[in-house]
Every structure is written in C-alpha cells, then in structure tokens.
Design an enzyme around this catalytic site. Structure first.
Site, PDB file in Angstrom:
ATOM      1  N   ARG A 191       2.049 -10.591   8.560  1.00  0.00           N
ATOM      2  CA  ARG A 191       0.951 -10.808   9.230  1.00  0.00           C
ATOM      3  C   ARG A 191      -0.258 -10.607   8.397  1.00  0.00           C
ATOM      4  NH1 ARG A 191       1.287  -7.019  14.863  1.00  0.00           N
ATOM      5  NH2 ARG A 191      -0.906  -6.506  14.211  1.00  0.00           N
TER       6      ARG A 191
ATOM      7  N   LYS B  94       5.876   0.175  19.059  1.00  0.00           N
ATOM      8  CA  LYS B  94       5.637  -0.337  20.565  1.00  0.00           C
ATOM      9  C   LYS B  94       6.480  -1.572  20.874  1.00  0.00           C
ATOM     10  CE  LYS B  94       1.095  -0.788  20.171  1.00  0.00           C
ATOM     11  NZ  LYS B  94       0.739  -0.472  18.940  1.00  0.00           N
TER      12      LYS B  94
ATOM     13  N   ARG C 130      -7.310  -0.219  11.231  1.00  0.00           N
ATOM     14  CA  ARG C 130      -6.764  -0.052  12.522  1.00  0.00           C
ATOM     15  C   ARG C 130      -6.483   1.145  12.883  1.00  0.00           C
ATOM     16  NH1 ARG C 130      -2.587  -4.466  10.981  1.00  0.00           N
ATOM     17  NH2 ARG C 130      -1.423  -3.822  12.714  1.00  0.00           N
TER      18      ARG C 130
ATOM     19  N   ARG D  38      -6.580  -0.577  25.410  1.00  0.00           N
ATOM     20  CA  ARG D  38      -6.729  -0.303  24.204  1.00  0.00           C
ATOM     21  C   ARG D  38      -8.085   0.530  24.403  1.00  0.00           C
ATOM     22  NH1 ARG D  38      -3.234  -3.477  20.521  1.00  0.00           N
ATOM     23  NH2 ARG D  38      -3.709  -2.785  18.515  1.00  0.00           N
TER      24      ARG D  38
ATOM     25  N   ARG E 136       6.356  -4.913   7.471  1.00  0.00           N
ATOM     26  CA  ARG E 136       6.858  -5.850   8.752  1.00  0.00           C
ATOM     27  C   ARG E 136       7.031  -7.151   8.245  1.00  0.00           C
ATOM     28  NH1 ARG E 136       3.281  -3.619  13.846  1.00  0.00           N
ATOM     29  NH2 ARG E 136       1.562  -4.223  12.744  1.00  0.00           N
TER      30      ARG E 136
HETATM   31  P1  ADP Z   1      -1.197  -3.563  16.279  1.00  0.00           P
HETATM   32  O1  ADP Z   1      -0.106  -3.617  15.236  1.00  0.00           O
HETATM   33  O2  ADP Z   1      -2.365  -2.922  15.501  1.00  0.00           O
HETATM   34  O3  ADP Z   1      -0.701  -2.362  17.527  1.00  0.00           O
HETATM   35  P2  ADP Z   1      -1.345  -5.742  17.978  1.00  0.00           P
HETATM   36  O4  ADP Z   1      -0.172  -6.792  17.571  1.00  0.00           O
HETATM   37  O5  ADP Z   1      -1.245  -5.114  19.259  1.00  0.00           O
HETATM   38  O6  ADP Z   1      -1.579  -4.854  16.665  1.00  0.00           O
HETATM   39  O7  ADP Z   1      -2.784  -6.442  17.927  1.00  0.00           O
HETATM   40  C1  ADP Z   1      -3.345  -7.197  16.910  1.00  0.00           C
HETATM   41  C2  ADP Z   1      -4.865  -7.271  16.894  1.00  0.00           C
HETATM   42  O8  ADP Z   1      -4.925  -8.012  18.042  1.00  0.00           O
HETATM   43  C3  ADP Z   1      -5.650  -6.095  16.994  1.00  0.00           C
HETATM   44  O9  ADP Z   1      -5.793  -5.503  15.682  1.00  0.00           O
HETATM   45  C4  ADP Z   1      -6.798  -6.565  17.751  1.00  0.00           C
HETATM   46  O10 ADP Z   1      -7.887  -7.125  16.900  1.00  0.00           O
HETATM   47  C5  ADP Z   1      -6.222  -7.442  18.972  1.00  0.00           C
HETATM   48  N1  ADP Z   1      -5.780  -6.911  20.058  1.00  0.00           N
HETATM   49  C6  ADP Z   1      -4.698  -6.541  20.724  1.00  0.00           C
HETATM   50  N2  ADP Z   1      -4.742  -5.907  21.723  1.00  0.00           N
HETATM   51  C7  ADP Z   1      -6.309  -5.617  21.816  1.00  0.00           C
HETATM   52  C8  ADP Z   1      -6.782  -4.809  22.932  1.00  0.00           C
HETATM   53  N3  ADP Z   1      -6.064  -4.588  24.207  1.00  0.00           N
HETATM   54  N4  ADP Z   1      -8.246  -4.832  23.013  1.00  0.00           N
HETATM   55  C9  ADP Z   1      -8.904  -5.302  21.909  1.00  0.00           C
HETATM   56  N5  ADP Z   1      -8.135  -6.075  20.704  1.00  0.00           N
HETATM   57  C10 ADP Z   1      -6.794  -6.250  20.940  1.00  0.00           C
END
Ligand code: ADP
Length: 290
Positions: free
Chosen positions: A226, A75, A237, A148, A182
């Site tokens: 990360r 994404k 996740r 989300r 990553r």
């Molecule tokens: P991913 O690689 O899982 O898509 P992101 O970088 O988008 O990870 O998000 C990292 C973390 O930040 C998520 O695992 C969650 O804990 C938190 N997070 C990000 N966006 C949201 C959201 N819209 N609602 C709730 N938690 C979020």
C-alpha cells in the site's frame, strides 16, 4: 425505527454540511432493525452477563459490531474472519477509500493526497462513501475503520444501535513492523505479511511472537505494498489514531459496549482466544465452514 428516522432527520438538518449525506445514511442504515443497546451494562463484564446474540431467529437482525484498533493491529484480518463466520458483511472504510482511489472518479486525486499523507478523510466524504455502500440496506455488519472520530460515532449512534465494539490491542513496537510487512497479491487480492515479530519480554512485560504470513509461491511475484504503508506515513497514522480515534474507546466504554482484546500473538494464537472472548466456540466455526 420511525422515531429513529425522525430524530436523524432533525439532527441532519441541524448539522450542516453533512445534512444531505446524513439523510441518505439515515435511509440506508435505518433499514437495519434495532436491538437492545446494552448501554446499562458494565463494560468489563458485558459478555459474561449477556451472551452475544449470535444465533438469530428469522425475525431478529444479525450482529452489528465495530472493530477499533491502531493501524496494523489486524482489524481487517479478524473482522473478515468473523464476517465469514457470522454471515454478515465486513465493511472496511479503508477499502471503500481505496476503491474510490483506484477509480477515475472526481474524488480520486483529492483522496490520494490525504491518504498518502496518513491524514483522515473528512467525515463528510467517509459518510458519503459508507452511505453508498449501504444503499441496499444491510441486516447486520462488522464495521472496520469506522467510526474513527467522535463525530462519526455520534452519527452512527444516531442511525442504528451498535451491539459491541471490539478494541484490538497490540504492543506499539509491533504495529509499525506489521504495517511495513503488509503485502497484497495484485491478482487474487490475498493479504499477507512478511514481518516476523519477535519481541522479548522484559521487566515483567510479556514477549510477543508473530510468525510471518507468507504468500503461496504463485503469488510471490505479484505482491504489492500500500502506498500509505511507508515508515513516515505509518507513524503519522499512529499519531492521528492516538489523538483523534482513541477517544472513541471512552465513548464506547461509557456506553458499556467496549470489549478490550489484547492480541497474544499471530493468528494461530489469537483467533481461538478471540472466539472465546466473543462467546463463539469451535462448533460455530465448523458450522460456518461447512
Ligand atoms: P489503517 O491501516 O490505518 O487502519 P485503513 O485501511 O482503515 O487504514 O484506512 C486507510 C485510510 O483511509 C486512512 O488512513 C484514512 O485516510 C482513510 N480512512 C479510512 N476510514 C476512515 C474514516 N472512518 N474516517 C476518515 N478517514 C478514513
């Protein structure tokens, strides 16, 4: 827009505890003007029937898109490329969360515990972070990682119209490997992936090859991973994505806004096809690069 504003004030009052946060989201998001919702369009042929409004006159606002997809699908990569191409900000709530984590703010330790277990941060905290990011108002954006949950999607729907939701899809097998591969350069912030994915096609299902995206030599010694990209946390996740976030596909499909996009491989194979699916051509890309 005034109607939208009032509607949101009413909804915000009705839905504690998010009310004060939603009110500030209303102020910030409602500074974006609203385009056709497209809710009456058939999902599969949304783009075929209605070319995307990619070139705007000065009176129009820019695109308001959302990227959906499992952790590791890419994404961030594709949302960031498109944001450069279209001249709109790429707003990733994961980045906002990590920004807060790396600050010494009061939320940092609470967030670290949640994120490092692979759980979702509460809707309230996320809306608060997003509101702050949008304080100056944005005319157009690509949202990545938000919404989300259905509640987040309803809040977003209440404050502005989303034109298109791009749902990126990749074989489940590749997702874990992509997250574990990553790497980010701690100095320049460049994103890389050391995983080489080579899934053989079986019983009629297609194979998948994704070459690694290796860092240049000057970044090699500065790569970091990360904290939430461990096998156990990525699996959690993915589980949460399927349980809580995947229902958003139907939410947006039923509104005629969902564009499904199966990634055919790595960036060299996928990027041109994604541009094609979005009715963007190479001329758009060249003029953006110029
Ligand atoms: P991913 O690689 O899982 O898509 P992101 O970088 O988008 O990870 O998000 C990292 C973390 O930040 C998520 O695992 C969650 O804990 C938190 N997070 C990000 N966006 C949201 C959201 N819209 N609602 C709730 N938690 C979020």
């Amino acid at each position: 827009m005034a109607v939208l504003h009032r509607l949101w004030r009413a909804r915000a009052r009705a839905s504690t505890p998010i009310s004060s946060i939603a009110a500030s989201t209303i102020r910030t998001l409602s500074s974006c003007s609203v385009a056709n919702s497209g809710a009456d369009l058939e999902a599969p042929s949304l783009l075929a029937q209605n070319p995307l409004p990619l070139r705007h006159g000065p009176k129009d606002r820019n695109v308001q898109w959302v990227f959906l997809g499992c952790p590791g699908v890419g994404k961030g990569t594709y949302a960031s490329r498109l944001s450069h191409l279209l001249g709109v900000p790429h707003i990733a709530t994961g980045d906002l969360v990590r920004g807060e984590l790396s600050s010494s703010g009061p939320l940092a330790s609470q967030l670290a515990e949640i994120v490092n277990q692979g759980k979702l941060v509460s809707d309230e905290i996320i809306i608060n972070l997003l509101s702050k990011r949008l304080e100056a108002g944005e005319s157009g954006f690509i949202l990545d990682g938000f919404p989300r949950t259905i509640r987040q999607a309803e809040i977003l729907e209440g404050v502005t119209d989303i034109d298109l939701v791009v749902n990126l899809k990749l074989q489940e097998e590749a997702l874990l490997a992509k997250c574990l591969g990553r790497r980010t350069c701690s100095e320049c912030g460049g994103n890389y992936n050391i995983a080489c994915i080579d899934i053989k096609g079986e019983n009629g299902s297609p194979g998948l090859y994704m070459a690694p995206l290796l860092p240049p030599p000057h970044c090699e010694s500065k790569l970091i991973t990360r904290a939430d990209d461990t096998e156990e946390v990525v699996k959690e996740r993915l589980r949460i994505y399927h349980d809580v976030t995947q229902p958003l596909e139907e939410f947006y499909r039923s509104r005629g806004k969902l564009l499904e996009f199966d990634l055919p491989g790595g960036i060299p194979e996928s990027w041109p096809k994604l541009l094609q699916a979005l009715n963007l051509d190479h001329n758009d890309e060249q003029s953006a690069a110029a």
